[in-house]
Design a protein around this motif. Structure first.
Motif, PDB file in Angstrom:
ATOM      1  N   PRO A  40       1.662  -5.560   5.880  1.00 27.95           N
ATOM      2  CA  PRO A  40       0.811  -6.676   6.310  1.00 27.95           C
ATOM      3  C   PRO A  40      -0.607  -6.186   6.599  1.00 27.95           C
ATOM      4  CG  PRO A  40       2.825  -6.532   7.645  1.00 27.95           C
ATOM      5  CD  PRO A  40       2.753  -5.270   6.829  1.00 27.95           C
ATOM      6  N   VAL A  41      -1.584  -7.014   6.275  1.00 23.48           N
ATOM      7  CA  VAL A  41      -2.987  -6.708   6.567  1.00 23.48           C
ATOM      8  C   VAL A  41      -3.585  -7.944   7.233  1.00 23.48           C
ATOM      9  CG1 VAL A  41      -5.232  -6.065   5.602  1.00 23.48           C
ATOM     10  CG2 VAL A  41      -3.119  -5.298   4.472  1.00 23.48           C
ATOM     11  N   THR A  42      -4.078  -7.773   8.442  1.00 25.83           N
ATOM     12  CA  THR A  42      -4.625  -8.945   9.141  1.00 25.83           C
ATOM     13  C   THR A  42      -5.903  -9.414   8.449  1.00 25.83           C
ATOM     14  OG1 THR A  42      -3.711  -8.105  11.194  1.00 25.83           O
ATOM     15  CG2 THR A  42      -5.413  -9.805  11.372  1.00 25.83           C
ATOM     16  N   ASP A  98      -0.656 -17.800  11.911  1.00 23.47           N
ATOM     17  CA  ASP A  98      -0.674 -16.596  12.753  1.00 23.47           C
ATOM     18  C   ASP A  98       0.529 -15.697  12.469  1.00 23.47           C
ATOM     19  OD1 ASP A  98      -2.995 -17.546  13.848  1.00 23.47           O
ATOM     20  OD2 ASP A  98      -2.066 -18.351  15.658  1.00 23.47           O
ATOM     21  N   SER A 149       0.188 -14.871   7.966  1.00 21.79           N
ATOM     22  CA  SER A 149      -1.000 -14.622   7.132  1.00 21.79           C
ATOM     23  C   SER A 149      -1.189 -13.140   6.820  1.00 21.79           C
ATOM     24  CB  SER A 149      -2.259 -15.201   7.779  1.00 21.79           C
ATOM     25  OG  SER A 149      -2.455 -14.655   9.068  1.00 21.79           O
ATOM     26  N   ALA A 150      -0.803 -12.258   7.742  1.00 22.63           N
ATOM     27  CA  ALA A 150      -1.027 -10.835   7.486  1.00 22.63           C
ATOM     28  C   ALA A 150      -0.159 -10.355   6.316  1.00 22.63           C
ATOM     29  CB  ALA A 150      -0.738 -10.015   8.742  1.00 22.63           C
ATOM     30  N   LYS A 151       1.095 -10.790   6.299  1.00 24.17           N
ATOM     31  CA  LYS A 151       1.962 -10.403   5.178  1.00 24.17           C
ATOM     32  C   LYS A 151       1.437 -10.992   3.861  1.00 24.17           C
ATOM     33  CE  LYS A 151       5.583  -8.696   3.110  1.00 24.17           C
ATOM     34  NZ  LYS A 151       5.933  -7.261   3.112  1.00 24.17           N
TER      35      LYS A 151
END
Lengths: 180, 230
Positions: free
Chosen positions: B60-62, A27, A30-32
């Motif tokens: 960042p990309v969710t 959580d 993961s976006a980075k």
């Protein structure tokens, strides 16, 4: 936004087999890491596959993390970038060679690397500025787009060997500057 | 060459390695050295730490929610089901009913007996963006069975859901048939189709009753996903 210490603690816990910590680490990061995969692969489906492999690898390798001397985000981003580039190269080669999957150097403490602080952002920018613009861009392109020597030689319209000489020289200059 | 030259050479070489610029042969040779030379490992680690600063500019990309589910299903396939979560492979092991609809080239069979464990090697989640439709697919090449599990959503009134396969590199989708109303469906694919599953894309479209009559999707593509090896 979790701190560096939070992320480090999560990785250590994941190394102990803690699934809740794995979920929290996913959580938090993961976006980075998906951003990194997307940047290299420029394809959503492939980036999703890459991210999946990244987290499987994180689960498998986090127990060796404490010994490798990497700061937590450096370790994660480097791992994601290398897996994404492996996929990029396989896509271009049209085949899969399991032996070529890149591994991080995962033993031997390196206090220099561990000591990297955010203030070095300014330093690396300044050192890139000392390179000729084309050559700084080539290094950036290799890092951020996963360009190979072939890609770079084509982009700058120079023979492969010339490109390699340029780039190696630029790396030498960068390192001299960073060590000052 | 002096020791200093050697060192400078290694600095550049470690940088090329960190950038992933070495060809396969040079990379292997370098990795052989890495395993025995701590100083070289330290050089790579320094480059990784120096260069990672470049990644600051990457936003960042969710990622889609299904990616986390997929990862946890790979790593923890036998995990106890969380109350609100749905474990794909628990569902894939379950039974269901199938209705024979769809195209003549395919046999749509009732799922195998519960005791007969379905062991897919390929899988994909097909989810509408708003998750109003969520379908899991798993494919077991040894039996040629493609198991479709509909977790959420269904056809609109007076319409049906049709499943399509787009093989890697193919320009047109091939129909795998209309999905029955049951939550679980097994489709036995001819070998030629099975080979196209790996790396292919499965998609679900909205079609008139009986399915598309043109051989190509005529309605909206509601969900699609790339099949991955698990």
């Amino acid at each position: 936004m979790p701190t560096r210490n939070d992320v480090e603690e999560m990785i250590v816990q994941v190394g102990l087999g803690d699934r809740a910590a794995f979920s929290s680490l996913y959580d938090a990061t993961s976006a980075k890491l998906f951003g990194v995969c997307l940047r290299i692969l420029n394809d959503r489906a492939e980036a999703e596959d890459a991210l999946q492999e990244v987290f499987v690898r994180i689960w498998q390798k986090s127990s060796t993390y404490a010994a490798n001397g990497y700061s937590p985000m450096t370790w994660l981003i480097t791992l994601a970038r290398n897996l994404a580039i492996d996929k990029l190269r396989m896509r271009k080669a049209g085949s899969v060679d399991i032996d070529e999957v890149y591994d991080l150097a995962d033993s031997g403490p390196t206090p220099e690397a561990a000591a990297i602080a955010s203030s070095q952002r300014g330093q690396i920018d300044a050192c890139f500025d000392e390179l000729e613009p084309d050559r700084a861009d080539a290094v950036r392109g290799a890092y951020l787009e996963g360009h190979s020597y072939n890609d770079l030689a084509a982009k700058y319209g120079v023979p492969l060997n010339t490109m390699r000489t340029w780039l190696r020289r630029s790396l030498g200059k960068l390192k001299d500057c960073l060590n000052r | 060459m002096t020791t200093a030259d050697d060192h400078n050479d290694d600095v550049a070489l470690a940088g090329e390695y960190a950038l992933h610029l070495l060809d396969a042969e040079a990379r292997r040779a370098f990795e052989d050295r890495l395993s025995t030379e701590p100083a070289l490992r330290a050089l790579v680690a320094e480059w990784d730490a120096d260069l990672v600063v470049l990644a600051d500019e990457i936003a960042p990309v969710t990622p889609p929610v299904v990616v986390k589910d997929r990862i946890e299903n790979i790593l923890f396939p036998h995990a106890a089901k969380a109350p609100a979560g749905v474990s794909l492979w628990r569902m894939l092991l379950g039974g269901g009913f199938a209705l024979v609809l769809g195209l003549v080239v395919l046999m749509i069979l009732p799922p195998a007996d519960r005791s007969d464990i379905f062991a897919p090697q390929f899988a994909v989640d097909l989810a509408a963006e708003d998750r109003s439709l969520l379908v899991h697919a798993g494919y077991a090449p040894d039996t040629g069975v493609l198991r479709i599990i509909r977790e959420a959503g269904g056809a609109r009134p007076g319409r049906v859901l049709e499943l399509w396969l787009i093989a890697e590199g193919a320009t047109a989708p091939v129909s795998l048939g209309v999905l029955p109303d049951s939550s679980t469906t097994d489709i036995t694919l001819p070998a030629a189709f099975g080979d196209a599953i790996a790396g292919g894309t499965l998609a679900i479209s909205d079609e008139p009753i009986g399915g598309s009559t043109t051989g190509a999707p005529t309605g909206d593509v509601l969900a699609a996903g790339v099949v991955i090896s698990i």
